[in-house]
Design a protein around this motif. Structure first.
Motif, PDB file in Angstrom:
ATOM      1  N   TYR A 208       0.801  -1.223   0.000  1.00  0.00           N
ATOM      2  CA  TYR A 208       0.000   0.000   0.000  1.00  0.00           C
ATOM      3  C   TYR A 208       0.836   1.276   0.000  1.00  0.00           C
ATOM      4  O   TYR A 208       0.289   2.361   0.109  1.00  0.00           O
ATOM      5  CB  TYR A 208      -0.983  -0.006   1.188  1.00  0.00           C
ATOM      6  CG  TYR A 208      -1.918  -1.208   1.189  1.00  0.00           C
ATOM      7  CD1 TYR A 208      -2.239  -1.861  -0.006  1.00  0.00           C
ATOM      8  CD2 TYR A 208      -2.463  -1.700   2.368  1.00  0.00           C
ATOM      9  CE1 TYR A 208      -3.074  -2.980  -0.012  1.00  0.00           C
ATOM     10  CE2 TYR A 208      -3.306  -2.808   2.365  1.00  0.00           C
ATOM     11  CZ  TYR A 208      -3.598  -3.445   1.176  1.00  0.00           C
ATOM     12  OH  TYR A 208      -4.422  -4.543   1.160  1.00  0.00           O
TER      13      TYR A 208
ATOM     14  N   SER B  24     -11.387 -14.506   4.933  1.00  0.00           N
ATOM     15  CA  SER B  24     -11.139 -15.176   3.660  1.00  0.00           C
ATOM     16  C   SER B  24      -9.743 -14.813   3.172  1.00  0.00           C
ATOM     17  O   SER B  24      -9.452 -13.618   2.968  1.00  0.00           O
ATOM     18  CB  SER B  24     -12.201 -14.728   2.637  1.00  0.00           C
ATOM     19  OG  SER B  24     -11.813 -15.123   1.346  1.00  0.00           O
TER      20      SER B  24
ATOM     21  N   PHE C 234      -7.308  -4.750  12.152  1.00  0.00           N
ATOM     22  CA  PHE C 234      -7.921  -5.813  12.972  1.00  0.00           C
ATOM     23  C   PHE C 234      -7.018  -6.322  14.089  1.00  0.00           C
ATOM     24  O   PHE C 234      -7.467  -7.063  14.949  1.00  0.00           O
ATOM     25  CB  PHE C 234      -8.523  -6.941  12.130  1.00  0.00           C
ATOM     26  CG  PHE C 234      -7.646  -7.601  11.082  1.00  0.00           C
ATOM     27  CD1 PHE C 234      -6.346  -7.974  11.333  1.00  0.00           C
ATOM     28  CD2 PHE C 234      -8.208  -7.898   9.830  1.00  0.00           C
ATOM     29  CE1 PHE C 234      -5.581  -8.613  10.359  1.00  0.00           C
ATOM     30  CE2 PHE C 234      -7.450  -8.530   8.844  1.00  0.00           C
ATOM     31  CZ  PHE C 234      -6.123  -8.890   9.114  1.00  0.00           C
TER      32      PHE C 234
ATOM     33  N   GLY D 232     -10.773  -8.042   6.673  1.00  0.00           N
ATOM     34  CA  GLY D 232      -9.856  -8.112   5.524  1.00  0.00           C
ATOM     35  C   GLY D 232     -10.641  -8.396   4.261  1.00  0.00           C
ATOM     36  O   GLY D 232     -10.165  -9.071   3.348  1.00  0.00           O
TER      37      GLY D 232
ATOM     38  N   ASP E 298     -11.538  -3.328   6.676  1.00  0.00           N
ATOM     39  CA  ASP E 298     -10.189  -3.461   6.107  1.00  0.00           C
ATOM     40  C   ASP E 298      -9.396  -2.205   6.447  1.00  0.00           C
ATOM     41  O   ASP E 298      -9.943  -1.244   7.010  1.00  0.00           O
ATOM     42  CB  ASP E 298     -10.260  -3.694   4.582  1.00  0.00           C
ATOM     43  CG  ASP E 298      -9.086  -4.528   4.061  1.00  0.00           C
ATOM     44  OD1 ASP E 298      -7.931  -4.095   4.254  1.00  0.00           O
ATOM     45  OD2 ASP E 298      -9.324  -5.579   3.456  1.00  0.00           O
TER      46      ASP E 298
END
Ligand code: SAM
Length: 342
Positions: free
Chosen positions: A142, A247, A233, A182, A205
């Motif tokens: 990112y 996932s 998180f 996420g 997220d």
């Protein structure tokens, strides 16, 4: 087949060639050859080369290789897309994998070039492939808008392809709300609200991702909206939900970090609430599923995580009070695990 040909080690020869076939697919996708051929009559190599701006001789060889690999059809009139190229390889195909293919070429390929170092050192190789290594892989993804957009497009394409199978692997209709931790672009979340119209779905997220999700939303929506919440998180409070979804998240992390995350989820889960995992699940002896074992090497070159077996996931979940662990092996890109807090 002649007797001597039959004796050739075909499996080994195929593996030796594997990277050439992958690269041919990647280059044809990067050059948008499948998009140029979409909805068109067969085109000659010279026409495609002129449209794409490439050499005629190189383009012809690439097109022939793609045809021999079953990605294109070749007739005396020229080259055309197969049905599968239209669906999976064009940018706007119904289940376009274009995003994942470009990610494989631009990101995974340089990382895999350093597999030998990853095996020797037992750690991810971002610094060798891209000249920098942040404290975790998502900081590497990112730091630039371009790399982030490419990563999100990759996750979106693969999640869209698997979303229906994940959403229907178990009957989730007893849950009123779900939080996809996420959950990235919301590809799975959108499938969930279609299948379970009464389910309230939140995608949680990192802020960098949530700020960039609008590009990936369905153009026409006939379902309840999905809510997007940004946060970390590992650090922040999690949105309340009956079902927490992870996932392709746990495989990014080592056990210590998974324990932090599962302990946070467990502390906000009431009895009867659940966790749904979507991951590739290995057999306990870790010997039967080459796709999953290769994915584990993919995790080695870029993350601190790995692919795990059903027993390993069960043990992690049970340590945090989640029981009745059910595993559905889907036999494709993702398997699904459901458990409840007791
Ligand atoms: N769930 C999606 C899927 O199945 O395609 C995306 C999986 S992607 C491998 C992992 C996701 O976890 C990314 O969207 C990433 O931004 C998110 N993530 C990583 N670290 C996070 C954190 N600390 N807090 C919230 N989300 C995080």
């Amino acid at each position: 087949v002649s007797e001597s040909a039959a004796k050739l080690p075909s499996k080994i020869l195929e593996l030796m060639d594997g990277f050439r076939a992958s690269k041919a697919l990647f280059v044809a996708s990067k050059l948008k050859i499948f998009d140029h051929l979409k909805d068109k009559c067969p085109l000659k190599a010279v026409d495609i080369a002129n449209e794409v701006g490439t050499s005629i001789c190189g383009t012809e060889r690439l097109l022939d290789a793609c045809a021999a690999l079953g990605l294109l059809e070749k007739t005396p009139q020229g080259y055309s897309n197969t049905d599968s190229a239209n669906t999976y390889l064009t940018l706007d195909g119904e289940y376009s994998l274009h995003g994942y293919i470009i990610h494989s070429n631009d990101h995974l390929w340089p990382l895999f070039t350093n597999l030998e170092s990853a095996v020797k050192e037992g750690s991810r190789q971002n610094h060798r492939a891209f000249g920098r290594k942040a404290e975790d892989l998502f900081k590497d993804y990112y730091h630039s808008q371009e790399v982030k957009q490419r990563f999100m497009a990759a996750m979106h394409s693969i999640a869209h392809l698997t979303a229906r199978d994940v959403a229907t692997a178990f009957d989730l209709s007893q849950f009123k709300s779900a939080c996809d931790l996420g959950g990235c672009t919301g590809a799975l979340a959108h499938e969930l609200v279609q299948i379970y119209p009464n389910l309230k779905v939140t995608v949680f997220d990192l802020p960098e991702v949530i700020a960039n999700t609008s590009y990936f939303q369905p153009s026409r929506q006939h379902t309840a909206p999905v809510t997007f919440v940004s946060g970390d998180f590992f650090e922040d409070n999690l949105p309340e939900a009956d079902l927490y979804i992870l996932s392709r998240v746990l495989h990014d992390w080592p056990d210590e970090k998974i324990n932090v995350l599962l302990s946070k989820i467990s502390s906000v889960c009431k009895p009867g609430c659940g966790i749904l995992l979507a991951e590739m699940v290995l057999d306990d002896e870790k010997k039967n599923r080459s796709t999953v074992l290769l994915q584990s090497l993919n995790m080695l070159v870029q993350t601190e995580g790995k692919e795990r077996s059903g027993s390993e996931y069960r043990e992690l979940l049970e340590q945090h009070g989640f029981t009745n662990v059910k595993i559905r092996l889907m036999g494709n890109l993702l398997d699904v695990v459901l458990c409840v807090k007791t």
